[in-house]
Design a protein around this motif. Structure first.
Motif, PDB file in Angstrom:
ATOM      1  N   SER A  81      35.452  23.678  35.730  1.00 12.64           N
ATOM      2  CA  SER A  81      35.906  24.917  36.347  1.00 12.64           C
ATOM      3  C   SER A  81      34.744  25.794  36.793  1.00 12.64           C
ATOM      4  CB  SER A  81      36.784  25.697  35.373  1.00 12.64           C
ATOM      5  OG  SER A  81      36.069  25.983  34.183  1.00 12.64           O
ATOM      6  N   ASP A  82      33.661  25.780  36.067  1.00  8.73           N
ATOM      7  CA  ASP A  82      32.527  26.635  36.389  1.00  8.73           C
ATOM      8  C   ASP A  82      31.259  25.798  36.508  1.00  8.73           C
ATOM      9  OD1 ASP A  82      34.128  28.895  36.180  1.00  8.73           O
ATOM     10  OD2 ASP A  82      33.777  29.036  34.021  1.00  8.73           O
ATOM     11  N   PRO A  83      30.456  26.008  37.572  1.00 10.59           N
ATOM     12  CA  PRO A  83      29.182  25.304  37.676  1.00 10.59           C
ATOM     13  C   PRO A  83      28.172  25.887  36.709  1.00 10.59           C
ATOM     14  CG  PRO A  83      29.389  26.878  39.453  1.00 10.59           C
ATOM     15  CD  PRO A  83      30.698  26.901  38.709  1.00 10.59           C
ATOM     16  N   PRO A  84      27.187  25.110  36.318  1.00  9.87           N
ATOM     17  CA  PRO A  84      26.116  25.678  35.488  1.00  9.87           C
ATOM     18  C   PRO A  84      25.444  26.837  36.219  1.00  9.87           C
ATOM     19  CG  PRO A  84      25.979  23.284  35.583  1.00  9.87           C
ATOM     20  CD  PRO A  84      26.978  23.686  36.602  1.00  9.87           C
ATOM     21  N   GLU A  85      24.962  27.808  35.457  1.00  7.88           N
ATOM     22  CA  GLU A  85      24.339  28.981  36.051  1.00  7.88           C
ATOM     23  C   GLU A  85      22.876  28.712  36.386  1.00  7.88           C
ATOM     24  OE1 GLU A  85      26.968  32.350  33.700  1.00  7.88           O
ATOM     25  OE2 GLU A  85      24.858  32.060  33.190  1.00  7.88           O
ATOM     26  N   SER A  86      22.442  29.275  37.495  1.00 11.26           N
ATOM     27  CA  SER A  86      21.023  29.223  37.813  1.00 11.26           C
ATOM     28  C   SER A  86      20.283  30.231  36.954  1.00 11.26           C
ATOM     29  CB  SER A  86      20.805  29.556  39.292  1.00 11.26           C
ATOM     30  OG  SER A  86      19.437  29.806  39.533  1.00 11.26           O
ATOM     31  N   PRO A  87      19.113  29.872  36.431  1.00 12.58           N
ATOM     32  CA  PRO A  87      18.333  30.840  35.645  1.00 12.58           C
ATOM     33  C   PRO A  87      17.852  32.020  36.481  1.00 12.58           C
ATOM     34  CG  PRO A  87      17.045  28.864  36.077  1.00 12.58           C
ATOM     35  CD  PRO A  87      18.445  28.562  36.526  1.00 12.58           C
ATOM     36  N   LEU A  88      17.874  31.876  37.806  1.00  9.48           N
ATOM     37  CA  LEU A  88      17.418  32.964  38.663  1.00  9.48           C
ATOM     38  C   LEU A  88      18.381  34.145  38.648  1.00  9.48           C
ATOM     39  CD1 LEU A  88      14.934  33.339  40.556  1.00  9.48           C
ATOM     40  CD2 LEU A  88      16.436  32.811  42.458  1.00  9.48           C
ATOM     41  N   PHE A  89      19.617  33.945  38.161  1.00  8.06           N
ATOM     42  CA  PHE A  89      20.593  35.034  38.154  1.00  8.06           C
ATOM     43  C   PHE A  89      20.044  36.274  37.449  1.00  8.06           C
ATOM     44  CE2 PHE A  89      24.344  31.816  38.169  1.00  8.06           C
ATOM     45  CZ  PHE A  89      24.087  31.536  39.494  1.00  8.06           C
ATOM     46  N   LYS A  90      19.310  36.057  36.371  1.00  7.89           N
ATOM     47  CA  LYS A  90      18.783  37.186  35.597  1.00  7.89           C
ATOM     48  C   LYS A  90      17.907  38.092  36.441  1.00  7.89           C
ATOM     49  CE  LYS A  90      15.708  38.262  31.700  1.00  7.89           C
ATOM     50  NZ  LYS A  90      14.896  37.724  30.595  1.00  7.89           N
ATOM     51  N   PHE A  91      17.248  37.532  37.447  1.00  8.19           N
ATOM     52  CA  PHE A  91      16.268  38.282  38.218  1.00  8.19           C
ATOM     53  C   PHE A  91      16.805  38.771  39.559  1.00  8.19           C
ATOM     54  CE2 PHE A  91      13.997  35.518  35.312  1.00  8.19           C
ATOM     55  CZ  PHE A  91      13.074  36.391  34.749  1.00  8.19           C
ATOM     56  N   GLN A  92      18.069  38.467  39.861  1.00  6.62           N
ATOM     57  CA  GLN A  92      18.648  38.962  41.097  1.00  6.62           C
ATOM     58  C   GLN A  92      19.015  40.433  40.946  1.00  6.62           C
ATOM     59  OE1 GLN A  92      21.834  36.235  41.915  1.00  6.62           O
ATOM     60  NE2 GLN A  92      20.489  34.766  42.920  1.00  6.62           N
ATOM     61  N   GLN A  93      18.829  41.178  42.029  1.00 10.56           N
ATOM     62  CA  GLN A  93      19.035  42.620  41.993  1.00 10.56           C
ATOM     63  C   GLN A  93      20.477  42.970  42.359  1.00 10.56           C
ATOM     64  OE1 GLN A  93      16.144  44.682  40.918  1.00 10.56           O
ATOM     65  NE2 GLN A  93      16.005  42.555  40.244  1.00 10.56           N
ATOM     66  N   GLN A  94      21.400  42.402  41.615  1.00 13.60           N
ATOM     67  CA  GLN A  94      22.813  42.682  41.799  1.00 13.60           C
ATOM     68  C   GLN A  94      23.477  42.734  40.433  1.00 13.60           C
ATOM     69  OE1 GLN A  94      24.763  39.473  43.858  1.00 13.60           O
ATOM     70  NE2 GLN A  94      24.162  37.941  42.386  1.00 13.60           N
ATOM     71  N   ASP A  95      24.675  43.308  40.403  1.00 11.20           N
ATOM     72  CA  ASP A  95      25.396  43.402  39.152  1.00 11.20           C
ATOM     73  C   ASP A  95      26.046  42.068  38.800  1.00 11.20           C
ATOM     74  OD1 ASP A  95      25.281  46.280  38.207  1.00 11.20           O
ATOM     75  OD2 ASP A  95      25.810  46.549  40.305  1.00 11.20           O
ATOM     76  N   LYS A  96      26.580  42.006  37.603  1.00  8.84           N
ATOM     77  CA  LYS A  96      27.100  40.757  37.058  1.00  8.84           C
ATOM     78  C   LYS A  96      28.315  40.271  37.826  1.00  8.84           C
ATOM     79  CE  LYS A  96      28.290  38.653  32.607  1.00  8.84           C
ATOM     80  NZ  LYS A  96      28.457  38.916  31.160  1.00  8.84           N
ATOM     81  N   MET A  97      28.354  38.968  38.099  1.00  7.29           N
ATOM     82  CA  MET A  97      29.489  38.341  38.760  1.00  7.29           C
ATOM     83  C   MET A  97      30.286  37.526  37.758  1.00  7.29           C
ATOM     84  SD  MET A  97      27.779  36.861  42.282  1.00  7.29           S
ATOM     85  CE  MET A  97      29.345  36.371  43.007  1.00  7.29           C
ATOM     86  N   LYS A  98      31.571  37.432  37.996  1.00  8.54           N
ATOM     87  CA  LYS A  98      32.385  36.520  37.221  1.00  8.54           C
ATOM     88  C   LYS A  98      32.019  35.082  37.588  1.00  8.54           C
ATOM     89  CE  LYS A  98      36.478  39.478  36.788  1.00  8.54           C
ATOM     90  NZ  LYS A  98      37.923  39.603  37.124  1.00  8.54           N
ATOM     91  N   PRO A  99      32.134  34.136  36.637  1.00  6.19           N
ATOM     92  CA  PRO A  99      31.811  32.740  36.963  1.00  6.19           C
ATOM     93  C   PRO A  99      32.597  32.208  38.156  1.00  6.19           C
ATOM     94  CG  PRO A  99      32.025  33.010  34.591  1.00  6.19           C
ATOM     95  CD  PRO A  99      32.460  34.311  35.208  1.00  6.19           C
ATOM     96  N   GLU A 100      33.880  32.569  38.256  1.00  5.15           N
ATOM     97  CA  GLU A 100      34.664  32.057  39.381  1.00  5.15           C
ATOM     98  C   GLU A 100      34.203  32.659  40.704  1.00  5.15           C
ATOM     99  OE1 GLU A 100      37.359  35.095  37.181  1.00  5.15           O
ATOM    100  OE2 GLU A 100      35.826  33.598  36.701  1.00  5.15           O
TER     101      GLU A 100
END
Length: 691
Positions: free
Chosen positions: A334-353
């Protein structure tokens, strides 16, 4: 159809404020410390929440550079940017107005670094990271989680740039510095208090608001300009200068976050202390103070010695590289693995879907989003509406509405859409006739949210339907051509890769048919003596929105002012440009050095992604052995990419990325308005709308 696979999003593991208020995750017992016989520098700092920057550097520099690791990093980043990044060859020598700001020949730089002998892996990282930063492209950020933001290195005197009543500009310690430090870093105040000299000892609070005459013996503006040369992220020098200073950002869930600025908060332990020559408020005396930087643990990873530090933070982790969706069974998850780069993106948290469905255009920074709370002012109105990233306010004049957006990504996407519409409609019903959209420090996010806001602000017209955004092109070199060919041969039946035809639409608003080669005819461009292949024009798949919306503008678009500190990136930039160039909205930069042209936005891009997403596509389409395909990282590294490049609105053949975006208004900050959003909006309304 609204959806597009995007293996990028925003995951912020904890917050700076939370880290400052909690105990450290690992604690060494006495036996462990006594066993540290030969000065393992990483053991010295293990488990400690606050440490001296020199001790962090000692750990970092104790790691020898491996020729294999160095060559691997260079090869992965080189091939990733060469095959997929749309701006690499423009960045070799940028066109005007950025010719003096961007000019990096990566081929020469990578060759130089291959020849260079480094004393440690950290020394190599500094050279490599700064080289990529010189692209001044926040979409192409390079991160190594062995070093970047393992610790945040802080000093208790964030700086601001203020204009006095005579119109003269000076650098000051932020008036709110004490309020910030005492609330967020109370366990370090004694260290800073005791570092002050003589009769200032214990009087850190008295430094707030002081005029800064020298920084380490130099004119402050010289220091600001030197920092702007290595800060990266934005093409415009004004935005890079502005990042040096403290500012604010509208917070997800309401209120505002405090952004300390790159003087007061660093992602690497670069400095041990800073010496400031200051003149305090209501004093004619000049004081010189030296304050230590302190490094705050900012990772959830733990270690006990150099060996475990390297294993847990420095070598490739399970999420560092992509996987073959089909051979590993990811296509059915249902959900793809997360990229480690998410932590460093300048946006708020997204739902996995949402990470699976929505394409994003978002900046990357070596420092994660700050979630420090902006110290509250004496008068702060309650928002009329506060939902996720959306807040609306009505100013006391009863005719100026305000919409704040700290990013274009958070929570439920459809809920955010309706909150934008409901909030703006309510402002109009209450009598507002003009609108301020505050996007200060907005790093971008979901592209279709930018389309949505443009559409509801401007109404139904040729500039908003079928697309309220930029036409885009993507790289179409030999490797990408082979990837699209593999898609059309049926090797991506589940529509999982970034190149599946189902994600693309022609400019006439028709979907790309299955098994159609949308790369043809190839758009061959000559860019800085390089032949570079791009796809034909494509548009975003955002509309129809399947939601009722007004056919007429909610506000006259020439009565809309888009306000920021110039650090409006990605989706924020695309929206601002479209509203300015197509709808006649006003653009405002608040602050900035007064003799520097302020761009109201930067790093336009078109769609961003990262190495992991590209590696998933390459592996899933069985192209990993292609000679142009990047190998796996063997280090804990990450690389951002501009995947699609937006074409211009006025100069339609050339990228909007390299076109001029001067602000209509530059409004100076004063002691009364700095980092006080409500005071800023009143000043904007008075200046722009001439009330």
């Amino acid at each position: 159809m609204l959806c597009k696979t995007a293996l990028i999003g925003s995951v912020l593991t904890g917050t700076i404020a939370a880290l400052a208020a909690t105990t450290s995750p690992t604690v060494l017992d006495r036996a462990d410390v006594d066993a540290d016989t030969f000065g393992d520098a990483c053991r010295t700092i293990a488990g400690k929440k606050w440490v001296a920057p020199k001790d962090v550097r000692a750990c970092f520099t104790s790691i020898s550079v491996s020729p294999k690791a160095k060559d691997n990093i260079i090869e992965v980043v080189d091939k990733t940017l060469a095959a997929f990044h749309t701006s690499r060859y423009y960045q070799k020598r940028a066109p005007q107005p950025f010719a003096a700001e961007v000019g990096v020949d990566l081929d020469s730089e990578f060759a130089r670094m291959r020849r260079t002998r480094y004393s440690s892996e950290y020394e190599f990282h500094l050279d490599f990271s700064r080289t990529i930063k010189r692209l001044n492209d926040g979409h192409a950020g390079y991160i190594n989680a062995c070093y970047d933001s393992v610790y945040l290195t802080l000093v208790p005197t964030p700086l601001v740039l203020l204009t006095d009543k005579r119109g003269d500009q000076y650098v000051h310690i932020a008036p709110e510095a004490w309020d910030l430090v005492s609330s967020s870093f109370s366990d370090q105040i004694d260290v800073w208090q005791n570092a002050l000299p003589g009769n200032l000892r214990g009087k850190l609070k008295s430094l707030s608001g002081a005029k800064v005459l020298k920084i380490n013996g130099q004119d402050p503006f010289k220091v600001v300009n030197a920092h702007a040369q290595v800060a990266g992220a934005f093409q415009g020098v004004g935005a890079r200068q502005n990042g040096f200073f403290a500012s604010y950002r509208a917070a997800n869930g309401g209120g505002f976050n405090y952004v300390p600025g790159e003087f007061a908060q660093k992602s690497l332990p670069l400095e041990d202390s800073v010496t400031l020559t200051i003149q305090r408020i209501d004093s004619s005396k000049t004081d010189t103070v030296t304050l230590p930087y302190r490094s705050l643990l900012a990772t959830g990873q733990t270690w006990t010695d150099k060996a475990s530090f390297r294993q847990n933070l420095c070598v490739a982790q399970p999420d560092t590289n992509g996987e073959d969706w089909y051979s590993r069974g990811f296509a059915t998850e249902s959900d793809p693995p997360e990229s480690p780069l998410f932590k460093f993106q300048q946006q708020d948290k997204m739902k996995p879907e949402d990470r699976k469905k929505w394409a994003v255009n978002v900046a990357v920074d070596s420092t994660p989003l700050s979630t420090l709370k902006l110290p509250r002012g004496p008068v702060e109105p309650t928002p009329l509406l506060s939902y996720s990233i959306v807040q609306t306010f009505l100013l006391p004049d009863k005719k100026t509405g305000v919409l704040t957006l700290g990013s274009f990504t958070a929570g439920d996407v459809y809920g955010v859409m309706m909150a934008m519409l409901d909030g703006l409609t309510e402002l109009r019903s209450l009598g507002a006739t003009q609108l301020i959209v505050d996007v200060t420090n907005n790093g971008g996010g979901i592209i279709c949210l930018g389309h949505w806001l443009h559409r509801i602000l401007a109404g139904a017209k040729s500039t908003t339907e079928p697309q309220a955004g930029l036409d885009t092109i993507l790289r179409a070199g030999p490797l990408v051509q082979r990837l699209v060919k593999a898609v059309n041969e049926g090797k991506d039946d589940s529509w999982m890769t970034a190149y599946h035809t189902s994600w693309y639409r022609f400019p006439n608003n028709t979907d790309v048919p299955e098994n159609y080669n949308y790369l043809l005819p190839i758009d061959n461009r000559r860019i800085n003596d390089e032949r570079v292949e791009f796809s034909p024009r494509l548009i975003d798949r955002c509309q129809p929105f399947w939601v009722d919306m007004p056919t007429k503008p909610i506000f006259p678009t020439n009565k809309v002012a888009i306000v920021s500190n110039g650090r409006c990136a990605s989706t924020c930039a695309m929206l601002s440009i479209a509203m300015s160039k197509q709808e006649g909205s006003k653009t405002v930069v608040v602050g900035g050095v007064d003799n520097v042209k302020q761009q109201y936005c930067g790093i336009v891009g078109g769609e961003s992604t990262d190495f992991v997403a590209m590696d998933f596509s390459v592996k899933s389409l069985k192209m990993k052995n292609h000679p142009l395909a990047p190998p796996d990282f063997i280090t804990n590294s990450m690389q951002g990419i501009t995947f699609r490049l937006g074409l211009g609105i006025w100069n339609r053949h050339e990228p909007e990325e390299w076109q001029d975006h001067p602000a209509d208004y530059q409004i100076p900050l004063t002691a009364e308005t700095v980092n006080k959003p409500y005071a800023v909006w009143s000043e904007v309304a008075k200046t722009v709308f001439k009330r």
